[in-house]
Structures are given as C-alpha cells and as structure tokens.
Design an enzyme around this catalytic site. Structure first.
Site, PDB file in Angstrom:
ATOM      1  N   GLY A 111      -2.751  38.159  29.061  1.00 41.25           N
ATOM      2  CA  GLY A 111      -2.559  39.242  29.506  1.00 41.25           C
ATOM      3  C   GLY A 111      -2.706  40.336  28.358  1.00 41.25           C
ATOM      4  NE  ARG A 112       0.252  45.051  30.407  1.00 45.78           N
ATOM      5  CZ  ARG A 112       0.648  44.774  31.536  1.00 45.78           C
ATOM      6  NH1 ARG A 112      -0.267  45.497  32.726  1.00 45.78           N
ATOM      7  NH2 ARG A 112       1.593  43.934  32.190  1.00 45.78           N
ATOM      8  CB  ILE A 113       2.004  40.922  25.046  1.00 44.27           C
ATOM      9  CG1 ILE A 113       2.413  42.200  25.504  1.00 44.27           C
ATOM     10  CG2 ILE A 113       2.365  40.476  23.733  1.00 44.27           C
ATOM     11  CD1 ILE A 113       3.859  41.892  25.810  1.00 44.27           C
TER      12      ILE A 113
ATOM     13  NE  ARG B 102      -1.592  35.057  37.795  1.00 41.82           N
ATOM     14  CZ  ARG B 102      -0.897  35.950  38.226  1.00 41.82           C
ATOM     15  NH1 ARG B 102       0.327  35.575  38.865  1.00 41.82           N
ATOM     16  NH2 ARG B 102      -1.069  37.173  37.874  1.00 41.82           N
TER      17      ARG B 102
ATOM     18  CB  THR C 137       7.450  37.601  21.807  1.00 46.52           C
ATOM     19  OG1 THR C 137       6.044  37.391  22.044  1.00 46.52           O
ATOM     20  CG2 THR C 137       7.523  37.437  20.221  1.00 46.52           C
TER      21      THR C 137
ATOM     22  NE  ARG D 276      11.878  39.135  30.180  1.00 46.70           N
ATOM     23  CZ  ARG D 276      11.184  40.074  29.607  1.00 46.70           C
ATOM     24  NH1 ARG D 276      11.258  39.774  28.246  1.00 46.70           N
ATOM     25  NH2 ARG D 276      11.164  41.282  29.895  1.00 46.70           N
TER      26      ARG D 276
ATOM     27  CD  GLU E 260      17.273  37.210  25.669  1.00 47.27           C
ATOM     28  OE1 GLU E 260      17.532  38.703  26.187  1.00 47.27           O
ATOM     29  OE2 GLU E 260      16.122  36.910  25.416  1.00 47.27           O
TER      30      GLU E 260
ATOM     31  CG  HIS F 157      15.012  40.459  24.209  1.00 45.86           C
ATOM     32  ND1 HIS F 157      15.129  40.139  25.075  1.00 45.86           N
ATOM     33  CD2 HIS F 157      13.532  41.205  24.264  1.00 45.86           C
ATOM     34  CE1 HIS F 157      14.105  40.383  26.160  1.00 45.86           C
ATOM     35  NE2 HIS F 157      13.289  41.138  25.589  1.00 45.86           N
ATOM     36  CB  ILE F 158      13.607  43.223  18.235  1.00 44.40           C
ATOM     37  CG1 ILE F 158      13.358  42.198  17.347  1.00 44.40           C
ATOM     38  CG2 ILE F 158      15.266  43.499  18.119  1.00 44.40           C
ATOM     39  CD1 ILE F 158      13.335  42.712  15.858  1.00 44.40           C
ATOM     40  N   GLY F 159      11.107  42.721  20.652  1.00 43.66           N
ATOM     41  CA  GLY F 159       9.878  42.725  20.878  1.00 43.66           C
ATOM     42  C   GLY F 159       9.210  44.142  20.674  1.00 43.66           C
TER      43      GLY F 159
HETATM   44  P1  NAP Z   1       0.488  40.735  31.683  1.00 44.33           P
HETATM   45  O1  NAP Z   1      -0.267  41.806  31.013  1.00 44.33           O
HETATM   46  O2  NAP Z   1       0.833  40.753  33.128  1.00 44.33           O
HETATM   47  O3  NAP Z   1      -0.012  39.400  31.126  1.00 44.33           O
HETATM   48  C1  NAP Z   1       0.485  38.304  31.666  1.00 44.33           C
HETATM   49  C2  NAP Z   1      -0.305  37.279  31.510  1.00 44.33           C
HETATM   50  O4  NAP Z   1       0.075  35.888  31.777  1.00 44.33           O
HETATM   51  C3  NAP Z   1      -1.593  37.468  32.605  1.00 44.33           C
HETATM   52  O5  NAP Z   1      -2.685  37.352  31.857  1.00 44.33           O
HETATM   53  C4  NAP Z   1      -1.430  36.270  33.679  1.00 44.33           C
HETATM   54  O6  NAP Z   1      -2.771  35.999  34.255  1.00 44.33           O
HETATM   55  C5  NAP Z   1      -0.693  35.257  33.006  1.00 44.33           C
HETATM   56  N1  NAP Z   1       0.378  34.270  33.768  1.00 44.33           N
HETATM   57  C6  NAP Z   1       0.928  34.660  34.905  1.00 44.33           C
HETATM   58  N2  NAP Z   1       1.056  33.419  35.289  1.00 44.33           N
HETATM   59  C7  NAP Z   1       0.966  32.459  34.425  1.00 44.33           C
HETATM   60  C8  NAP Z   1       0.887  30.900  34.758  1.00 44.33           C
HETATM   61  N3  NAP Z   1       1.745  30.504  35.581  1.00 44.33           N
HETATM   62  N4  NAP Z   1       0.306  30.420  33.534  1.00 44.33           N
HETATM   63  C9  NAP Z   1      -0.414  30.814  32.473  1.00 44.33           C
HETATM   64  N5  NAP Z   1      -0.302  32.306  32.707  1.00 44.33           N
HETATM   65  C10 NAP Z   1      -0.162  33.086  33.642  1.00 44.33           C
HETATM   66  O7  NAP Z   1       1.972  40.906  30.878  1.00 44.33           O
HETATM   67  P2  NAP Z   1       2.229  41.700  29.357  1.00 44.33           P
HETATM   68  O8  NAP Z   1       2.406  42.994  29.260  1.00 44.33           O
HETATM   69  O9  NAP Z   1       1.097  41.007  28.544  1.00 44.33           O
HETATM   70  O10 NAP Z   1       3.762  41.060  29.030  1.00 44.33           O
HETATM   71  C11 NAP Z   1       3.735  39.590  29.109  1.00 44.33           C
HETATM   72  C12 NAP Z   1       5.365  39.028  29.133  1.00 44.33           C
HETATM   73  O11 NAP Z   1       5.837  39.419  27.704  1.00 44.33           O
HETATM   74  C13 NAP Z   1       6.405  39.974  30.163  1.00 44.33           C
HETATM   75  O12 NAP Z   1       6.336  39.398  31.502  1.00 44.33           O
HETATM   76  C14 NAP Z   1       7.396  39.833  29.559  1.00 44.33           C
HETATM   77  O13 NAP Z   1       8.319  38.974  30.102  1.00 44.33           O
HETATM   78  C15 NAP Z   1       7.426  39.767  27.950  1.00 44.33           C
HETATM   79  N6  NAP Z   1       7.571  40.876  27.106  1.00 44.33           N
HETATM   80  C16 NAP Z   1       8.538  40.701  26.132  1.00 44.33           C
HETATM   81  C17 NAP Z   1       8.869  41.696  25.194  1.00 44.33           C
HETATM   82  C18 NAP Z   1      10.008  41.229  24.214  1.00 44.33           C
HETATM   83  O14 NAP Z   1      10.655  42.259  23.858  1.00 44.33           O
HETATM   84  N7  NAP Z   1      10.085  40.128  23.815  1.00 44.33           N
HETATM   85  C19 NAP Z   1       8.374  42.823  25.312  1.00 44.33           C
HETATM   86  C20 NAP Z   1       7.304  43.048  26.586  1.00 44.33           C
HETATM   87  C21 NAP Z   1       7.016  42.157  27.031  1.00 44.33           C
HETATM   88  P3  NAP Z   1      -3.519  36.867  35.010  1.00 44.33           P
HETATM   89  O15 NAP Z   1      -4.246  37.798  34.082  1.00 44.33           O
HETATM   90  O16 NAP Z   1      -4.424  35.933  35.574  1.00 44.33           O
HETATM   91  O17 NAP Z   1      -2.709  37.415  36.230  1.00 44.33           O
END
Ligand code: NAP
Length: 322
Positions: free
Chosen positions: A158-160, A180, A239, A241, A270, A288-290
C-alpha cells in the site's frame, strides 16, 4: 454566531495543532501529556460531537455505545484502525476517519532505518561504545550483513509498502511483494516482482518487511511455520502492527537461529514485550515511533482537523474509513 462543535481528544497533539483546534472547536483534551481515560473520559464524552482518539487507544463497543447521540464522527489520529470496533460504530451510524498519507514517508524511513540498524548491529555497537567496553576497531569486530543488493520481500504494497520499495531501490535491492491485490503499474515503475503465494516470499527474501493492516486474516501472519520457511540468514522487519507476529514464536526463532535477526517498532502486547525479547542482541527494538516526527505528528493533527471541518460542512470526512 454558530455554536462551536464539541471535540474530545484523548491525548495532546503538537502545540501548533492544539492552538488551531482550540480556536475552531469547543475542545476538551488532557492538560498534560497523558491520556484522557476512565471516569474523566466518560464525563467528557457526555457532551461530544466529534470524538478524536489516537490510533493507540482502544475504541471498542462499550465506549462507542457510551457516546451520546450527538457524536457523529470518530476522527482517528493515525492510520491503522485495528483498535476500533468498526461494526459497533456502523450500528450507531457513526462515521470513522483516519489520517493516511501524511505519515507514509516517516514510517517508510523507519523501516529502512530498522533494516540498517539490525543488519549492521547498531544496538550492540552503540551499547559497547557507551559502556566504555569498546577496544577499538578490528577486522572481525562487529561484522554485520550488507543491506545493498539484498532481496526485500514486502508484505502489503500500500502507501507505506510502496514508499519502502522506492527507498530500497537506492540500495539496489531486489524487490518482491505479496499483497491483497496485484499492482502492475508499481511493478513496472519500481521493478517489483509479485508473488502470489506468500510462502514463496518467505523462502526467497533476505529481509521480510510487514506493511499490511492488522485484520483477522493477517493476525499472526508470521508464526513459527512462516519463520521456518525463511532463510536462517534472513531478517524480519515490523513497522506494521505487533499482532501480525506471534511474538513468542519470534523470540524462539531469534534465540535458536531460525532467522538471523529482527527489527521491530511494534509489539503484540504493547507496551509489554514477550519474555526474552529484550535480552536478544539480534533484535532492534523501537517504541512504536513510525510516525513520530514533529512534522508527521503535526500533519496528522492538521489532517484530523480538516477531516472534522469537512465532515461538519458536508457530512463526510476527507479520509473516510467507514
Ligand atoms: P494501506 O495503504 O492501506 O496499505 C496496506 C496494504 O496492505 C494494501 O496494499 C493492502 O492491499 C494490503 N493488504 C491488506 N490485507 C492484506 C493481506 N491479507 N495480505 C497482504 N496484503 C494485504 O496502508 P498504509 O498507509 O500503507 O499503512 C499500513 C499499515 O502500517 C497500517 O495499517 C498500520 O497498521 C501500519 N502503520 C504503522 C505505523 C507505525 O507507527 N509503526 C505508522 C503508520 C502505519 P490492497 O492494496 O489490495 O488493499
């Protein structure tokens, strides 16, 4: 003059955002760093139009059901919404928003930082230097592993995940991903190779980096079976969950040399760590400082503010989750 909307924050945000929020809304927030919880939260929520918890707070059915009928929006400060009972909010007709995009770059930077720190043994080296135990450099001292040229397996493009891929190209890494849905444009643009079968990614990657959301489907995606499929020389970076990983299995795998190391920003329970994790020298452990830069945390606050304003004007936030 229109009455200002009553907005309740569970935690304080950076001061520049707090000042603007206080100007625009009838704001309730903790006085100092800390969390508005328990009786104080229940009291505050008696009069609430918008509830703005942080991504670290559990927003489960009892809390959602305790919100007054005036609460129409839960505006989450952060991206992952795994702590929110989306079904309970839906039943109450409450809209949920979050703050995507604005923290993408910082979280991706941190993932790359964890890769470098873990492969190059920053923690062990730094500890030795600080403790005055360092005897000077030597040809065999602190041998780590080279990041450049390694094969990176991204789970969740996804975005990250994509921002990590972009950065990894600067290290000439070979890029694999599992997500996915397939992303042909990103594949072309960044030289990414899609692996439909997750176990192929575990077998081939030198570094597995987790960027999918925590859902019932992804919980414990990394268990002992996944770890055993990985190379003994491989590293796990998380980074995403904490609950994506069965932490007791990871501790055992790190102890027994099933994999070479792990770089973690998030934990299953956590802020508690599973027994033995803190003692492992082949793990880099961050709190948890992403998204924890002043820039991102301000941007998350201003994005929440925009979501609230847009919702009050149109009935829809800019970043609608559900
Ligand atoms: P995002 O853009 O929604 O990206 C998530 C990606 O995961 C999407 O491409 C999605 O596929 C894919 N996905 C969903 N279910 C899946 C599965 N079962 N198997 C494989 N891939 C799957 O979200 P993001 O903004 O990148 O953020 C991702 C995660 O990073 C967040 O949900 C959050 O938990 C975590 N995060 C952590 C921190 C931190 O402080 N450490 C900070 C920010 C975020 P599709 O594109 O097909 O929907």
């Amino acid at each position: 003059m229109n009455k200002k909307a009553k907005v309740i924050l569970t935690r304080r945000w950076p001061e520049r955002v707090m000042a603007e929020m206080a100007e625009k809304f009838d704001l309730t927030a903790p006085e100092k760093e800390g969390i508005l919880a328990g009786h104080a939260l229940v009291r505050a929520l008696k009069a609430c139009d918008i509830f703005a918890p942080s991504v670290f707070d559990a927003v489960q059915a009892p809390l959602i059901n305790a919100l007054p009928d005036s609460t129409r929006l839960i505006a989450i400060y952060g991206v992952g919404v795994n702590q929110v009972d989306l079904a309970a909010a839906k039943t109450r007709g409450i809209v949920i928003s979050n703050t995507p995009d604005v923290l993408t770059e910082d979280t991706a930077d941190l993932a790359i930082g964890l890769m470098l720190a873990t492969l190059r043994r920053f923690h062990e080296g730094e500890t030795m230097v600080r403790q005055g135990r360092w005897q000077g450099p030597s040809p065999l001292g602190f041998l780590g592993r080279k990041l450049t040229g390694k094969t990176l397996g991204i789970i969740g493009l996804g975005r990250i995940g994509l921002a990590v891929a972009k950065r990894a190209r600067a290290f000439d890494m070979k890029l694999l991903y599992h997500s996915r849905s397939r992303k042909p444009d990103a594949e072309k643009m960044f030289g990414l190779n899609y692996l439909d079968v997750l176990s192929d990614l575990f077998k081939q990657a030198d570094i597995v980096s987790l960027h999918c959301p925590l859902t019932p489907e992804t919980r414990h995606l990394i268990d002992i079976n996944a770890l055993r499929l990985m190379k003994p020389s491989a590293y796990l970076i998380n980074t995403g969950r904490g609950e994506l990983v069965r932490e007791t299995a990871l501790v055992a795998a790190l102890k027994d040399g099933v994999i070479a190391g792990a770089g973690l920003d998030v934990y299953e329970h956590e802020p508690r760590l599973s027994r033995g994790l803190a003692k492992l020298s082949n793990a880099t452990l961050l709190p948890h400082i992403g998204s924890a830069t002043l820039e991102s945390r301000e941007a998350m606050g201003f994005r929440t503010l925009q979501n609230i304003e847009h919702f009050l004007k149109t009935g829809k936030p800019l970043d609608i989750v559900a």
